[in-house]
Design an enzyme around this catalytic site. Structure first.
Site, PDB file in Angstrom:
ATOM      1  N   VAL A 105      -1.453   4.422  -1.381  1.00  0.00           N
ATOM      2  CA  VAL A 105      -1.635   5.330  -2.006  1.00  0.00           C
ATOM      3  C   VAL A 105      -2.735   4.334  -3.053  1.00  0.00           C
ATOM      4  O   VAL A 105      -3.406   4.526  -5.061  1.00  0.00           O
ATOM      5  CB  VAL A 105      -0.740   5.641  -3.658  1.00  0.00           C
ATOM      6  CG1 VAL A 105       0.043   7.155  -2.874  1.00  0.00           C
ATOM      7  CG2 VAL A 105       0.200   4.489  -4.054  1.00  0.00           C
ATOM      8  N   HIS A 121      -0.709  10.517   1.120  1.00  0.00           N
ATOM      9  CA  HIS A 121       0.333  10.027  -0.141  1.00  0.00           C
ATOM     10  C   HIS A 121      -0.175  10.694  -1.351  1.00  0.00           C
ATOM     11  O   HIS A 121       0.134   9.588  -2.293  1.00  0.00           O
ATOM     12  CB  HIS A 121       1.181   9.091   0.354  1.00  0.00           C
ATOM     13  CG  HIS A 121       1.800   9.435   1.835  1.00  0.00           C
ATOM     14  ND1 HIS A 121       3.212   7.848   2.265  1.00  0.00           N
ATOM     15  CD2 HIS A 121       2.891  10.425   2.352  1.00  0.00           C
ATOM     16  CE1 HIS A 121       3.358   9.088   3.376  1.00  0.00           C
ATOM     17  NE2 HIS A 121       2.768  10.167   3.340  1.00  0.00           N
ATOM     18  N   CYS A 160      -3.937  22.037 -20.929  1.00  0.00           N
ATOM     19  CA  CYS A 160      -2.680  22.963 -21.654  1.00  0.00           C
ATOM     20  C   CYS A 160      -1.621  21.479 -21.752  1.00  0.00           C
ATOM     21  O   CYS A 160      -0.650  22.426 -22.278  1.00  0.00           O
ATOM     22  CB  CYS A 160      -2.401  23.461 -20.375  1.00  0.00           C
ATOM     23  SG  CYS A 160      -1.247  21.873 -19.454  1.00  0.00           S
ATOM     24  N   THR A 198       2.140   0.120   9.468  1.00  0.00           N
ATOM     25  CA  THR A 198       3.162   1.118   9.251  1.00  0.00           C
ATOM     26  C   THR A 198       4.118   0.908   9.607  1.00  0.00           C
ATOM     27  O   THR A 198       3.920   0.650  10.649  1.00  0.00           O
ATOM     28  CB  THR A 198       2.357   2.789   9.166  1.00  0.00           C
ATOM     29  OG1 THR A 198       3.327   3.096   9.190  1.00  0.00           O
ATOM     30  CG2 THR A 198       1.912   2.551  10.899  1.00  0.00           C
ATOM     31  N   SER A 199       5.356   1.591   9.564  1.00  0.00           N
ATOM     32  CA  SER A 199       6.807   0.969   9.674  1.00  0.00           C
ATOM     33  C   SER A 199       6.932   2.782  10.759  1.00  0.00           C
ATOM     34  O   SER A 199       7.631   2.644  11.923  1.00  0.00           O
ATOM     35  CB  SER A 199       7.457   0.872   8.851  1.00  0.00           C
ATOM     36  OG  SER A 199       7.849   1.995   8.274  1.00  0.00           O
ATOM     37  N   ALA A 241      -3.136  -8.277   9.642  1.00  0.00           N
ATOM     38  CA  ALA A 241      -4.220  -7.062   9.901  1.00  0.00           C
ATOM     39  C   ALA A 241      -5.314  -7.734   9.269  1.00  0.00           C
ATOM     40  O   ALA A 241      -5.987  -7.566   9.948  1.00  0.00           O
ATOM     41  CB  ALA A 241      -3.758  -5.699   8.777  1.00  0.00           C
TER      42      ALA A 241
HETATM   43  P1  OAD Z   1       6.302   0.139   4.650  1.00  0.00           P
HETATM   44  O1  OAD Z   1       6.828  -0.652   3.595  1.00  0.00           O
HETATM   45  O2  OAD Z   1       7.753   0.568   5.444  1.00  0.00           O
HETATM   46  O3  OAD Z   1       5.976  -0.482   6.303  1.00  0.00           O
HETATM   47  C1  OAD Z   1       5.663  -1.218   6.801  1.00  0.00           C
HETATM   48  C2  OAD Z   1       5.491  -2.285   8.112  1.00  0.00           C
HETATM   49  O4  OAD Z   1       4.244  -3.202   7.300  1.00  0.00           O
HETATM   50  C3  OAD Z   1       5.929  -2.830   8.353  1.00  0.00           C
HETATM   51  O5  OAD Z   1       6.506  -2.472   9.697  1.00  0.00           O
HETATM   52  C4  OAD Z   1       5.433  -3.904   7.461  1.00  0.00           C
HETATM   53  O6  OAD Z   1       5.867  -4.925   9.394  1.00  0.00           O
HETATM   54  C5  OAD Z   1       3.911  -4.317   8.511  1.00  0.00           C
HETATM   55  N1  OAD Z   1       3.371  -5.250   8.306  1.00  0.00           N
HETATM   56  C6  OAD Z   1       3.805  -6.156   6.746  1.00  0.00           C
HETATM   57  N2  OAD Z   1       3.120  -7.119   6.398  1.00  0.00           N
HETATM   58  C7  OAD Z   1       1.746  -6.586   7.509  1.00  0.00           C
HETATM   59  C8  OAD Z   1       0.769  -7.247   7.655  1.00  0.00           C
HETATM   60  N3  OAD Z   1       0.197  -8.363   7.235  1.00  0.00           N
HETATM   61  N4  OAD Z   1      -0.036  -6.573   8.897  1.00  0.00           N
HETATM   62  C9  OAD Z   1       0.354  -5.805   9.382  1.00  0.00           C
HETATM   63  N5  OAD Z   1       1.461  -5.260   9.241  1.00  0.00           N
HETATM   64  C10 OAD Z   1       1.992  -5.631   8.304  1.00  0.00           C
HETATM   65  O7  OAD Z   1       4.899   0.365   4.260  1.00  0.00           O
HETATM   66  P2  OAD Z   1       4.635   2.225   5.622  1.00  0.00           P
HETATM   67  O8  OAD Z   1       4.767   2.415   6.697  1.00  0.00           O
HETATM   68  O9  OAD Z   1       3.306   2.847   4.815  1.00  0.00           O
HETATM   69  O10 OAD Z   1       5.439   7.033   1.174  1.00  0.00           O
HETATM   70  O11 OAD Z   1       5.788   3.803   4.860  1.00  0.00           O
HETATM   71  C11 OAD Z   1       5.169   4.511   4.228  1.00  0.00           C
HETATM   72  C12 OAD Z   1       5.854   4.866   3.235  1.00  0.00           C
HETATM   73  O12 OAD Z   1       7.153   5.095   2.785  1.00  0.00           O
HETATM   74  C13 OAD Z   1       4.966   4.724   2.132  1.00  0.00           C
HETATM   75  O13 OAD Z   1       3.186   5.852   1.958  1.00  0.00           O
HETATM   76  C14 OAD Z   1       5.813   5.599   0.851  1.00  0.00           C
HETATM   77  C15 OAD Z   1       7.030   5.287   1.175  1.00  0.00           C
HETATM   78  O14 OAD Z   1       8.131   6.174   1.197  1.00  0.00           O
HETATM   79  C16 OAD Z   1       5.904   7.495   0.283  1.00  0.00           C
HETATM   80  O15 OAD Z   1       5.154   6.883  -1.355  1.00  0.00           O
HETATM   81  C17 OAD Z   1       5.189   8.905   0.035  1.00  0.00           C
END
Ligand code: OAD
Length: 258
Positions: A105, A121, A160, A198-199, A241
């Site tokens: 976001v 999101h 509103c 992303t996880s 990254a």
């Molecule tokens: P997560 O916090 O679930 O996962 C972050 C990922 O980034 C993990 O797999 C880490 O291993 C990896 N990571 C950490 N540092 C890193 C780096 N320097 N380079 C590359 N990777 C790295 O975050 P998201 O997968 O984005 O949703 O989570 C998805 C959604 O869960 C978010 O958008 C949010 C949350 O609920 C909403 O807010 C709707």
């Protein structure tokens, strides 16, 4: 000497006709942006994200929730895009029809030069009226935001008078339909999908790399940890990254450099 995985991924990217870059919180980690769960410190440390990022929480205590998002928006405004964001913009400039799809976001992809990334999101920079949904102006980030955050009453809608809410997707809310549809179409028609930071656990967003793989695209993953996406990745680059993505761009388009 370029890592063989990076060389393979670079060849895939260089030959791509249509690419998708799919990013999560790890993309912004090296910019110092608190990830979704790290952001629960100070005033909000006693809360669970699921309890704060919901329509019910905003209805019950708008100042607590609006204050949290303003604190996160200020943290993002103080952060800078990292070398990974810059590398994503470089890929867009070189691979035709590249679409960036992010779960984040923050606005770091935009500030690094990415053109119109799809925010599945929502965004901290797209507040809207909680009743009539009209977009609301984005105020300047608060300069003297206390480290532990504070309650801030949300502004009222100019049309509103209902409270303005953050333009993010809360738990229990649907993703923006048109944005999701565009992202799925891009995933189904690309020949390479690069998933970064992303996880791969939160659906329906996590479906995007799966769709690309189902439609025959080569999936390249950049993440220091294993994730469920290891199963669909043609190339797994175990790293950060801001380190791996620039190496990928160098290997793909700046021949003769490691
Ligand atoms: P997560 O916090 O679930 O996962 C972050 C990922 O980034 C993990 O797999 C880490 O291993 C990896 N990571 C950490 N540092 C890193 C780096 N320097 N380079 C590359 N990777 C790295 O975050 P998201 O997968 O984005 O949703 O989570 C998805 C959604 O869960 C978010 O958008 C949010 C949350 O609920 C909403 O807010 C709707």
């Amino acid at each position: 000497m370029t890592d063989p995985g990076v060389r393979e991924a670079a060849d895939l990217l260089r030959q791509a006709r249509r690419a998708v870059v799919f990013t999560g919180a790890g993309m912004s980690a090296e910019s110092g942006v608190p990830t979704f769960r790290d952001a629960l410190t100070g005033l909000w440390q006693r809360f669970d994200a699921q309890a704060l990022a919901t329509p019910e929480a905003f209805h019950d205590d708008p100042a607590l929730v609006w204050g949290w998002y303003e604190w996160r928006r200020t943290a993002v405004a103080r952060a800078l895009p990292n070398a990974g964001h810059v590398a994503v913009a470089a890929i867009e400039a070189r691979v035709p029809h590249t679409v960036v799809v992010t779960q984040n976001v923050d606005d770091l992809h935009e500030r690094a030069g990415s053109v119109d990334p799809l925010h599945l999101h929502g965004s901290l920079f797209a507040p809207r009226c909680s009743a009539c949904a009209r977009p609301a102006p984005v105020s300047d980030p608060v300069v003297d935001e206390p480290a532990d955050g504070r309650r801030v009453a949300p502004p009222s809608c100019g049309h509103c008078s209902a409270p303005i809410r953050p333009g993010v997707v809360w738990f229990g809310e649907a993703l923006p339909g048109e944005t999701l549809e565009t992202a799925v179409e891009a995933a189904a028609s690309c020949d390479v999908l690069l998933t970064v930071g992303t996880s791969g656990l939160v659906y329906p967003a996590a479906e995007i790399p799966q769709v690309a793989a189902r439609f025959g695209a080569a999936v390249i993953q950049v993440n220091p940890q294993r994730t469920p996406l290891d199963a669909v990745a043609a190339v797994n680059l175990r790293g950060r990254a801001a380190e791996v993505l620039p190496a990928l761009v160098r290997a793909a388009w700046e021949t003769g450099r490691a």
